[in-house]
Scaffold this active site. Structure first.
Site, PDB file in Angstrom:
ATOM      1  N   CYS A   1      10.204  38.532  -3.360  1.00  0.00           N
ATOM      2  CA  CYS A   1       9.597  39.585  -2.530  1.00  0.00           C
ATOM      3  C   CYS A   1       9.625  40.970  -3.160  1.00  0.00           C
ATOM      4  O   CYS A   1       8.574  41.562  -3.409  1.00  0.00           O
ATOM      5  CB  CYS A   1      10.299  39.629  -1.170  1.00  0.00           C
ATOM      6  SG  CYS A   1      10.007  38.152  -0.183  1.00  0.00           S
ATOM      7  N   PHE A   2      10.819  41.516  -3.406  1.00  0.00           N
ATOM      8  CA  PHE A   2      10.906  42.910  -3.831  1.00  0.00           C
ATOM      9  C   PHE A   2      10.066  43.216  -5.071  1.00  0.00           C
ATOM     10  O   PHE A   2       9.254  44.148  -5.048  1.00  0.00           O
ATOM     11  CB  PHE A   2      12.364  43.312  -4.083  1.00  0.00           C
ATOM     12  CG  PHE A   2      13.191  43.487  -2.837  1.00  0.00           C
ATOM     13  CD1 PHE A   2      12.672  43.216  -1.576  1.00  0.00           C
ATOM     14  CD2 PHE A   2      14.493  43.933  -2.920  1.00  0.00           C
ATOM     15  CE1 PHE A   2      13.438  43.379  -0.427  1.00  0.00           C
ATOM     16  CE2 PHE A   2      15.270  44.106  -1.786  1.00  0.00           C
ATOM     17  CZ  PHE A   2      14.739  43.823  -0.536  1.00  0.00           C
TER      18      PHE A   2
END
Length: 427
Positions: free
Chosen positions: A264-265
């Protein structure tokens, strides 16, 4: 309620099984026959705490198929949970979203009942309305918000504790436009006691990106301060213990170390940077957060070379390959940059991870096929006197590191207490 879930990766599988736990029936749709078979046999295709037990307990309340028609005709709500991977320039690839939308639209053409389509995949603001909606309308011959429902419901799941997060979330964000869709999702999420924020669709999409970008930036800020603390002889963890007591700041995501990875990040921050530049904004803080994060894992090698200046021919142990503990996910793991640098310096590497060794070798063949893999952490310690701690698995807290040089990127206290030579990245 009867629910269909398109995509059975981390988000799809956890979302679907979470809804099963809440009393719903779920049909998973996937193109991977191996995953379909495993799900139908109550075997999780991913490692996630509690998932194995949940799938066995509720076998019969869910099934998997490759047939969109079967799934959508036999459900009231469909969640799109397919991947949105990064392109080389940081933008997101919407291929899977578009494919799913086309297939759903084709089935909606046959369906007389009002059906709600919910985008749960992480997509940039405007995607649901400007990409998903036109495809659904073209393929179905129907109008969104009139003939079928359309919503955006971002996920905020942390791998390793994703089921817990689904059932006990900080908040549920739902972007809707029509009342029928709102009522359907209110009913579906009614058993979960959490704040429910209803917004327009574009705002819901942005909340996801803003949340991940802030958390990534918070970690990079902590690591930058941590690097300063290290050179000043200050324990950054104690610093952030004090900083985090300020109720305006909170202590979360201040664990200094070797940075963030995962599915995600990195992807989401890069996508937001790309989108900002596309609309004429210069995202200075976001770019700095990425720059700090890319440098951070190499701090391990810098500290190692203080104690072992010549790595050529030296065997170095690496404990941890997953991007975080309690998962087998190696996407954007800090271990890759560390091991790649060790190999460039001529070191031989022996690595161990409780869950992620197979995935690491498969995802990163350029380095994964050049290193040795141990059967346990103890085997790594027997094979070398030099150990790098890359992922903070609980079992690494149960080892005696006596006689070893340990360079720690995650603050494993047992190593700090027992190693002959110990260096922490930011402490």
């Amino acid at each position: 309620m009867k629910v269909s879930v398109i995509g059975s990766g981390y988000v799809g599988l956890v979302t679907g099984m979470g809804f099963v736990k809440l009393g719903n029936e779920v049909i998973f749709v996937d193109v991977d026959e191996g995953k379909i078979s495993m799900i139908n046999n109550a075997e999780p295709p991913i490692y996630e705490e509690g998932l194995d037990e949940l799938m066995k307990e509720f076998k019969g309340r869910y099934r998997a198929t490759n047939d969109y028609r079967e799934a959508i005709l036999n459900s009231e709500v469909t969640f799109i949970c397919v991947g949105t991977p990064s392109r080389e320039d940081g933008s997101i690839d919407l291929t899977y979203i578009e494919q799913a939308s086309r297939e759903i639209g084709k089935v909606l053409r046959e369906k007389s009942d009002y059906h709600t389509v919910v985008v749960k995949s992480t997509v940039l603001p405007g995607t649901t309305e400007n990409v998903v909606k036109p495809i659904l309308e073209d393929e179905s011959g129907k109008k969104a918000f009139k003939d079928f429902g359309l919503a955006m419901n971002p996920e905020f799941l942390r791998e390793g504790v994703a089921l817990r997060d689904f059932l006990n979330p900080d908040r549920i964000v739902i972007g809707v436009q029509d009342e029928r869709t709102k009522r359907a999702l209110e009913e579906l999420y009614a058993p979960i006691n959490a704040p429910k924020l209803f917004t327009d669709i574009k705002t819901a999409e942005m909340i996801k990106y803003a949340s991940n970008a802030f958390l990534a930036t918070k970690i990079s800020f902590a690591n930058e301060i941590g690097n300063i603390c290290k050179k000043l002889g200050i324990d950054s963890w104690k610093v952030f213990e004090g900083v985090g007591l300020d109720h305006r700041i909170s202590p979360h995501f201040f664990r200094t170390g070797i940075g963030w990875g995962g599915s995600c990040f990195p992807k989401d921050v890069r996508a937001l940077i790309n989108k900002a530049e596309e609309i004429g904004e210069e995202p200075v803080i976001l770019k700095a957060a990425v720059e700090v994060n890319e440098r951070q894992p190499l701090k391990l090698i810098e500290l190692l070379m203080k104690h072992v200046p010549e790595l050529g021919g030296k065997t170095v142990g690496v404990l941890g390959l997953a991007f975080k503990p309690d998962t087998d996910d190696v996407r954007e793991t800090r271990a890759y940059a560390v091991i790649k640098k060790l190999l460039e310096e001529g070191a031989e590497v022996i690595a161990y991870d409780p869950q992620a060794m197979k995935n690491f070798k498969r995802f990163y063949p350029d380095v994964g096929e050049k290193i040795a893999y141990a059967e346990s952490a103890e085997d790594v310690l027997r094979a070398t006197d030099v150990v790098l701690l890359v992922t903070e698995w609980r079992e690494f807290e149960e080892i005696d590191y006596s006689g070893k040089i340990v360079i720690d990127g995650r603050r494993v206290r047992k190593a700090e207490e027992t190693a002959e030579v110990y260096e922490g990245v930011c402490w």
